[in-house]
Motif scaffolding. Sequence first.
Motif, PDB file in Angstrom:
ATOM      1  N   GLU A   1      -1.252   7.562   2.387  1.00  0.00           N
ATOM      2  CA  GLU A   1      -1.480   6.131   2.565  1.00  0.00           C
ATOM      3  C   GLU A   1      -0.307   5.473   3.274  1.00  0.00           C
ATOM      4  O   GLU A   1      -0.489   4.637   4.173  1.00  0.00           O
ATOM      5  CB  GLU A   1      -1.709   5.477   1.201  1.00  0.00           C
ATOM      6  CG  GLU A   1      -2.015   3.995   1.287  1.00  0.00           C
ATOM      7  CD  GLU A   1      -2.232   3.368  -0.075  1.00  0.00           C
ATOM      8  OE1 GLU A   1      -2.282   2.131  -0.146  1.00  0.00           O
ATOM      9  OE2 GLU A   1      -2.335   4.121  -1.059  1.00  0.00           O
ATOM     10  N   ASP A   2       0.919   5.852   2.880  1.00  0.00           N
ATOM     11  CA  ASP A   2       2.103   5.282   3.534  1.00  0.00           C
ATOM     12  C   ASP A   2       2.153   5.655   5.011  1.00  0.00           C
ATOM     13  O   ASP A   2       2.504   4.831   5.860  1.00  0.00           O
ATOM     14  CB  ASP A   2       3.373   5.758   2.822  1.00  0.00           C
ATOM     15  CG  ASP A   2       3.524   5.142   1.442  1.00  0.00           C
ATOM     16  OD1 ASP A   2       2.868   4.111   1.191  1.00  0.00           O
ATOM     17  OD2 ASP A   2       4.277   5.702   0.622  1.00  0.00           O
TER      18      ASP A   2
ATOM     19  N   ALA B   1      -1.449  11.506  -2.146  1.00  0.00           N
ATOM     20  CA  ALA B   1      -2.306  10.408  -1.701  1.00  0.00           C
ATOM     21  C   ALA B   1      -1.478   9.212  -1.260  1.00  0.00           C
ATOM     22  O   ALA B   1      -1.780   8.567  -0.247  1.00  0.00           O
ATOM     23  CB  ALA B   1      -3.266  10.010  -2.823  1.00  0.00           C
ATOM     24  N   LEU B   2      -0.399   8.911  -2.013  1.00  0.00           N
ATOM     25  CA  LEU B   2       0.462   7.804  -1.615  1.00  0.00           C
ATOM     26  C   LEU B   2       1.200   8.110  -0.321  1.00  0.00           C
ATOM     27  O   LEU B   2       1.394   7.223   0.522  1.00  0.00           O
ATOM     28  CB  LEU B   2       1.464   7.490  -2.729  1.00  0.00           C
ATOM     29  CG  LEU B   2       0.911   6.681  -3.904  1.00  0.00           C
ATOM     30  CD1 LEU B   2       2.019   6.389  -4.904  1.00  0.00           C
ATOM     31  CD2 LEU B   2       0.317   5.369  -3.407  1.00  0.00           C
TER      32      LEU B   2
ATOM     33  N   GLU C   1      -6.723  11.714  -2.181  1.00  0.00           N
ATOM     34  CA  GLU C   1      -7.346  10.807  -3.142  1.00  0.00           C
ATOM     35  C   GLU C   1      -8.760  11.275  -3.492  1.00  0.00           C
ATOM     36  O   GLU C   1      -9.181  11.212  -4.650  1.00  0.00           O
ATOM     37  CB  GLU C   1      -7.386   9.387  -2.583  1.00  0.00           C
ATOM     38  CG  GLU C   1      -7.914   8.382  -3.597  1.00  0.00           C
ATOM     39  CD  GLU C   1      -7.765   6.951  -3.127  1.00  0.00           C
ATOM     40  OE1 GLU C   1      -8.200   6.045  -3.857  1.00  0.00           O
ATOM     41  OE2 GLU C   1      -7.214   6.746  -2.030  1.00  0.00           O
TER      42      GLU C   1
ATOM     43  N   GLY D   1      -6.075   1.227  10.798  1.00  0.00           N
ATOM     44  CA  GLY D   1      -6.315   1.286   9.362  1.00  0.00           C
ATOM     45  C   GLY D   1      -7.747   1.001   8.959  1.00  0.00           C
ATOM     46  O   GLY D   1      -8.018   0.718   7.784  1.00  0.00           O
TER      47      GLY D   1
ATOM     48  N   ALA E   1      -0.419   6.368   6.889  1.00  0.00           N
ATOM     49  CA  ALA E   1      -1.470   5.614   7.575  1.00  0.00           C
ATOM     50  C   ALA E   1      -1.051   4.168   7.797  1.00  0.00           C
ATOM     51  O   ALA E   1      -1.298   3.586   8.869  1.00  0.00           O
ATOM     52  CB  ALA E   1      -2.766   5.678   6.758  1.00  0.00           C
ATOM     53  N   GLN E   2      -0.410   3.560   6.784  1.00  0.00           N
ATOM     54  CA  GLN E   2       0.046   2.187   6.946  1.00  0.00           C
ATOM     55  C   GLN E   2       1.141   2.086   8.003  1.00  0.00           C
ATOM     56  O   GLN E   2       1.155   1.130   8.804  1.00  0.00           O
ATOM     57  CB  GLN E   2       0.547   1.643   5.603  1.00  0.00           C
ATOM     58  CG  GLN E   2      -0.556   1.429   4.580  1.00  0.00           C
ATOM     59  CD  GLN E   2      -0.024   0.941   3.252  1.00  0.00           C
ATOM     60  OE1 GLN E   2       1.191   0.885   3.033  1.00  0.00           O
ATOM     61  NE2 GLN E   2      -0.928   0.590   2.349  1.00  0.00           N
TER      62      GLN E   2
ATOM     63  N   SER F   1      -9.386   4.146  13.114  1.00  0.00           N
ATOM     64  CA  SER F   1      -8.369   4.659  12.199  1.00  0.00           C
ATOM     65  C   SER F   1      -6.960   4.240  12.618  1.00  0.00           C
ATOM     66  O   SER F   1      -6.075   4.109  11.768  1.00  0.00           O
ATOM     67  CB  SER F   1      -8.462   6.189  12.118  1.00  0.00           C
ATOM     68  OG  SER F   1      -8.214   6.770  13.375  1.00  0.00           O
TER      69      SER F   1
ATOM     70  N   ARG G   1      -0.710   2.005  -7.543  1.00  0.00           N
ATOM     71  CA  ARG G   1      -1.842   1.809  -6.641  1.00  0.00           C
ATOM     72  C   ARG G   1      -2.914   2.877  -6.815  1.00  0.00           C
ATOM     73  O   ARG G   1      -4.065   2.685  -6.425  1.00  0.00           O
ATOM     74  CB  ARG G   1      -1.361   1.813  -5.186  1.00  0.00           C
ATOM     75  CG  ARG G   1      -0.576   0.572  -4.782  1.00  0.00           C
ATOM     76  CD  ARG G   1      -0.074   0.709  -3.358  1.00  0.00           C
ATOM     77  NE  ARG G   1       0.961   1.742  -3.252  1.00  0.00           N
ATOM     78  CZ  ARG G   1       1.451   2.192  -2.102  1.00  0.00           C
ATOM     79  NH1 ARG G   1       0.973   1.734  -0.959  1.00  0.00           N
ATOM     80  NH2 ARG G   1       2.398   3.116  -2.087  1.00  0.00           N
TER      81      ARG G   1
ATOM     82  N   GLU H   1      -9.229  14.525   1.756  1.00  0.00           N
ATOM     83  CA  GLU H   1      -8.062  13.689   1.519  1.00  0.00           C
ATOM     84  C   GLU H   1      -7.585  13.869   0.079  1.00  0.00           C
ATOM     85  O   GLU H   1      -8.388  14.132  -0.826  1.00  0.00           O
ATOM     86  CB  GLU H   1      -8.423  12.228   1.771  1.00  0.00           C
ATOM     87  CG  GLU H   1      -8.762  11.910   3.218  1.00  0.00           C
ATOM     88  CD  GLU H   1      -7.543  12.012   4.121  1.00  0.00           C
ATOM     89  OE1 GLU H   1      -6.422  11.832   3.627  1.00  0.00           O
ATOM     90  OE2 GLU H   1      -7.713  12.288   5.313  1.00  0.00           O
TER      91      GLU H   1
END
Length: 681
Positions: free
Chosen positions: A471-472, A467-468, A377, A657, A474-475, A654, A406, A375
Amino acid sequence: MSPEVAAAPVPGRIDRVLRLLAHVCVMGVLACFCVALVLRAQIPAGNTLEPLFLSDFTLGLLWPVVGLMILRRKPRHRIGWLMMLPATLGPYHLLSHYAAYAHYVPGFRPGADWAAWIGCWSYCSFFFVVPLLPLLFPNGEVVSRCRRAAVVLFTMFATLALAAAMIGYPFLDVDNSVTNPFLLMEPTWPIRVLMANSATCLLLGPVVGAVALVRSTRRAEGRERSQLQWLQFAGLTVAALALLQVVLLLTYGTVPFALEELLFTGEIAGPAVGVAIAMFRHRLFDIELILNRGVVYIVLTGLVLTAYGLLVLLASSYTDSSHTGTILIAVAALLAAAVRNTVQKLVDRLLYGHRNDPFAVLNLVGGHTAETTTEPETELRTTVERLRQALSLPYVTFHGTAQYARVAVTAGNRSSTDPHIVPARALGQTIGELHLGRRSRHEHLQHGERLIAQEVASRAATLAYAALLVEDVAQSRSRMVLAREEERRRLQADLHDGLGPALAGTAHLVDALAHRIDKAGHQVLARQAGLISERIRRTTADIRSVAYGLRPPVLDQIGLQAALEEITRDYETPSCTTDINLTHEVPAAVQTAAYAIASEAVMNAVRHSHGTHLHVRARLTDNTLRVDIEDDGVGIPDVPRTGIGLRSMSERASEVGGRLEFRQRHEGGTTVSAFLPVGSR
């Protein structure tokens, strides 16, 4: 206040007692040396006393004085008390000279035998100090398991040496004619044990300590880093004086006693002075530069001496010319000049990492990025950590700015000193900042280091942006899954409680109509009405099947808590227990995921674990639903074969989340843990 509390020691009182004890030790050792000198003066001429050594007075007085300076400020500091150990040399000289006085001057001398026995071993305290000082410096703490093992081992070696001297050392070092009156065994083996263990402490101890100091220095920063470097410099001073003795010995064949004693006294005083400067004046000079140059020239001197010695051995076999020595010195000097840059690079790498080799740093930090499958991050954390290691920095931190705040990653231990700040830009915008910890308070980045930092900052910014994005995504996926499950629950309710009953009622009405038509004598129409009723019932059954497929009905019938308890009730082997405590309602998607994961994990444990007990536990903590399924079976392999069940459980987690973990239990068996976010209450 109870008597027990009133009688408890007051920290301030204990500190005062410790300070007083330290002062008494220093004054006592000074008094012991003075009395020893007086006794020595009373011994008649013609004795076999060894000469007095300045190094003994330096060790017995200078080291305790430095320890006293530390203990005056911090009475409980372990380094201060470790520095006080050589104070035993005062009683050692006093008792040894008293025993010698009793040997040469007839008369009643009470306790002379005990004095002689104590004088045979009381010098052994130095065996503890030499290896332990670099391992415990500067805070007196053992910071790793390996270092703790080294402390225990060297303490054991020093203790063995002390015990061997106590039971079998045959005579006083001050005067060989004064024998040990309490020999417990033949001295051969005790002397061998004493020599072996003392050599381990005095020769191997400094080597292990030097390695520990270098490793600690590469991790430390600020004050602690400077303190460690001052002790390293003291060690270099000792090495330089030892090399000087070797040079004199090679040059002249012997070293005068006075000069040899002076050099050895310097070797004894060096660590004590280094500790004093480290504790009280660690900013006195630019110790990094001094240490760098000191290491380089010590190594060069050693190489020159080694090359000179080898050349002398080779040349002596072929020529006896008087010019041979001059030629060999010139050759050794040329060799030193040739390897000087190489040695400097090695020392720079030891102290500063790869800061003078930007390509090596970039290859170490970012060469793997294009091929990685981790990943973003995780890759960002790896990049920051590798930069810290490559440049030997105390810490490196990446901070996102504005909407990227973040993202925050730190490698190493942060300090209060102001870091070097490098902007991190990617895609035409500032993503964050890269903070580089300073090795020393007034250190500045070199040009090559700044170029490296800028390149790595750009890569870190790209990884942070990615990474953002991940994350976005995934959210967004989690929100879609939550919305989907809520919509499924609504559709199920509409189909099961609305359309299904309505169609069932319609089927009953059609049945009644068919019955009336049949009574009226219209059998054909009655059969057609019956067929319509049958089709309506089949449609109702299909709708019920669709409703059940949208979401497990048990969740709406009895709730998640009862549904999880229901999973294990039908099994007799293994025996099953549950501990479910859900304090509030959770989203529909999380309910479905938790129920599906628990069902699959329980089925896997029953089929494959071969255990005797199975336990299901569920808790809501910190807006997270945690579900654990534990068994006491055979466990799973270190690299489990990923089948449909394991993959489906991971995907279920997953989707909302969360995450799924598999781990072996210490007592045997497997634990499957699901961590599912439920949002704020």
